[in-house]
Enzyme design. Structure first.
Site, PDB file in Angstrom:
ATOM      1  N   LEU A  33     -47.844 -11.084 -38.167  1.00  0.00           N
ATOM      2  CA  LEU A  33     -48.229  -9.940 -37.344  1.00  0.00           C
ATOM      3  C   LEU A  33     -49.630  -9.423 -37.656  1.00  0.00           C
ATOM      4  O   LEU A  33     -50.094  -9.485 -38.790  1.00  0.00           O
ATOM      5  CB  LEU A  33     -47.215  -8.812 -37.542  1.00  0.00           C
ATOM      6  N   GLY A  36     -52.675  -6.273 -33.124  1.00  0.00           N
ATOM      7  CA  GLY A  36     -52.288  -6.442 -31.717  1.00  0.00           C
ATOM      8  C   GLY A  36     -50.784  -6.300 -31.544  1.00  0.00           C
ATOM      9  O   GLY A  36     -50.305  -5.632 -30.613  1.00  0.00           O
ATOM     10  N   HIS A  37     -50.002  -6.903 -32.457  1.00  0.00           N
ATOM     11  CA  HIS A  37     -48.544  -6.754 -32.390  1.00  0.00           C
ATOM     12  C   HIS A  37     -48.156  -5.286 -32.627  1.00  0.00           C
ATOM     13  O   HIS A  37     -47.256  -4.761 -31.982  1.00  0.00           O
ATOM     14  CB  HIS A  37     -47.860  -7.598 -33.481  1.00  0.00           C
ATOM     15  N   GLN A  61     -41.521 -24.126 -27.721  1.00  0.00           N
ATOM     16  CA  GLN A  61     -42.750 -23.839 -26.978  1.00  0.00           C
ATOM     17  C   GLN A  61     -43.983 -24.538 -27.563  1.00  0.00           C
ATOM     18  O   GLN A  61     -45.088 -24.346 -27.090  1.00  0.00           O
ATOM     19  CB  GLN A  61     -42.967 -22.332 -26.848  1.00  0.00           C
ATOM     20  N   SER A 185     -55.315 -12.756 -33.166  1.00  0.00           N
ATOM     21  CA  SER A 185     -54.294 -13.787 -32.952  1.00  0.00           C
ATOM     22  C   SER A 185     -53.790 -14.215 -34.322  1.00  0.00           C
ATOM     23  O   SER A 185     -54.559 -14.245 -35.291  1.00  0.00           O
ATOM     24  CB  SER A 185     -54.945 -14.986 -32.251  1.00  0.00           C
ATOM     25  N   SER A 186     -52.518 -14.574 -34.387  1.00  0.00           N
ATOM     26  CA  SER A 186     -51.960 -15.045 -35.662  1.00  0.00           C
ATOM     27  C   SER A 186     -52.708 -16.292 -36.117  1.00  0.00           C
ATOM     28  O   SER A 186     -52.835 -16.565 -37.309  1.00  0.00           O
ATOM     29  CB  SER A 186     -50.481 -15.362 -35.500  1.00  0.00           C
TER      30      SER A 186
END
Ligand code: PAF
Length: 282
Positions: A33, A36-37, A61, A185-186
């Site tokens: 996380l 953003g999360h 995915q 982003s992760s």
């Protein structure tokens, strides 16, 4: 904050919450996380009585097994962050819980998934559609929150909700950026110092292109310049830089100031695949 692992555990909790007429918000994540999360959690807390965060690195995915194997995981840190942010429940299921058997079903989102992420990551949106449907069925939230950074994913999920009549409101939360513009982003954790520097090319290109389009430069000229720029940058490999209709995700050949459009980019920086987007006219 309570951590739970199965749908059965949640059913009991949920019954108690519904007796109190609580509105339930779901923030689906794959962990690792970042702020953003946490923005999604914050939005859920503003809109709902109870916030459930799911943490599950969804194997279906990932079209690239190496990408799946290297996806960052930091459950203990994630739980600390969520506690501080005030999340109420965290769902961390096992692969066996979410996929008791190999899934036989495939979801096809039609034209929406023939372009950009759908075209470059075959099967990706089938996996996203499957896992989000499973989470919606298990958690049954009133609202679910997703980041605008994955703009095409948001369009796919809105389609899923419409086509399968999920009684769930979808809210989109703006992209959180580092001070220099890199979208959080992760995957950013995997950038080394050189790649981190080069990753700025994505947001710089989006911002430059937006300004040029609004100043009347043709889309063809803008796209060619951006493509050239990426080609000249060592260690960065552009997958796509496109202008799309913000909701239809139709690839546009020209910029029309009267149509809602967004710029979307994907590139491999070092060995890390990054995506970003910027609305041109909201
Ligand atoms: O955006 C993500 O992190 C994932 O695609 C999601 C929505 C949690 C599904 O695994």
């Amino acid at each position: 904050m309570q951590v739970f692992y199965t749908g059965a555990e949640w059913s009991e909790i949920r019954l108690r919450l519904l007796q109190k007429n609580f509105r339930i918000g779901l923030v689906p994540t794959m962990g690792a996380l970042h702020q953003g999360h946490l923005d999604l959690v914050k939005r859920s807390k503003e809109n709902c009585d109870v916030t459930v965060v799911s943490i599950f690195v969804n194997p279906t995915q990932f079209n690239n097994p190496e990408d799946f194997a290297k996806y960052p995981q930091s459950l203990n840190d994630d739980l600390d962050l969520l506690k501080t942010e005030g999340a109420d429940y965290v769902f961390t299921p096992s692969v066996e819980t979410m996929y008791p058997q190999k899934s036989q079903m495939t979801l096809d989102f039609g034209p929406l998934e023939r372009v950009l992420e759908g075209a470059f990551r075959p099967g990706h949106f089938n996996g996203v559609g499957l896992i989000v449907s499973k989470l919606f069925h298990l958690i049954q939230p009133h609202v679910a929150f997703f980041g605008q950074k994955d703009l095409q994913q948001v369009a796919i999920i809105k389609r899923l909700v419409l086509d399968l009549s999920f009684p769930i409101e979808i809210q989109t939360v703006p992209t959180r950026r580092e001070n220099d513009g890199l979208a959080m982003s992760s995957r950013n954790r995997r950038l080394d110092a050189v790649s981190r520097e080069k990753s700025l090319l994505l947001f710089q290109s989006l911002s430059w292109a937006k300004e040029e389009l609004l100043n009347g430069t043709s889309w063809l000229e803008v796209q060619q310049k951006v493509n050239r720029n990426f080609k000249q940058t060592e260690g960065v490999s552009l997958e796509y830089f496109e202008l799309v209709g913000t909701e239809s995700f139709e690839i546009l050949k020209a910029f029309d100031p009267n149509q809602k459009s967004s710029l979307c980019v994907a590139a491999e920086v070092g060995k890390v695949r990054l995506i970003d987007n910027l609305p041109v006219n909201a």
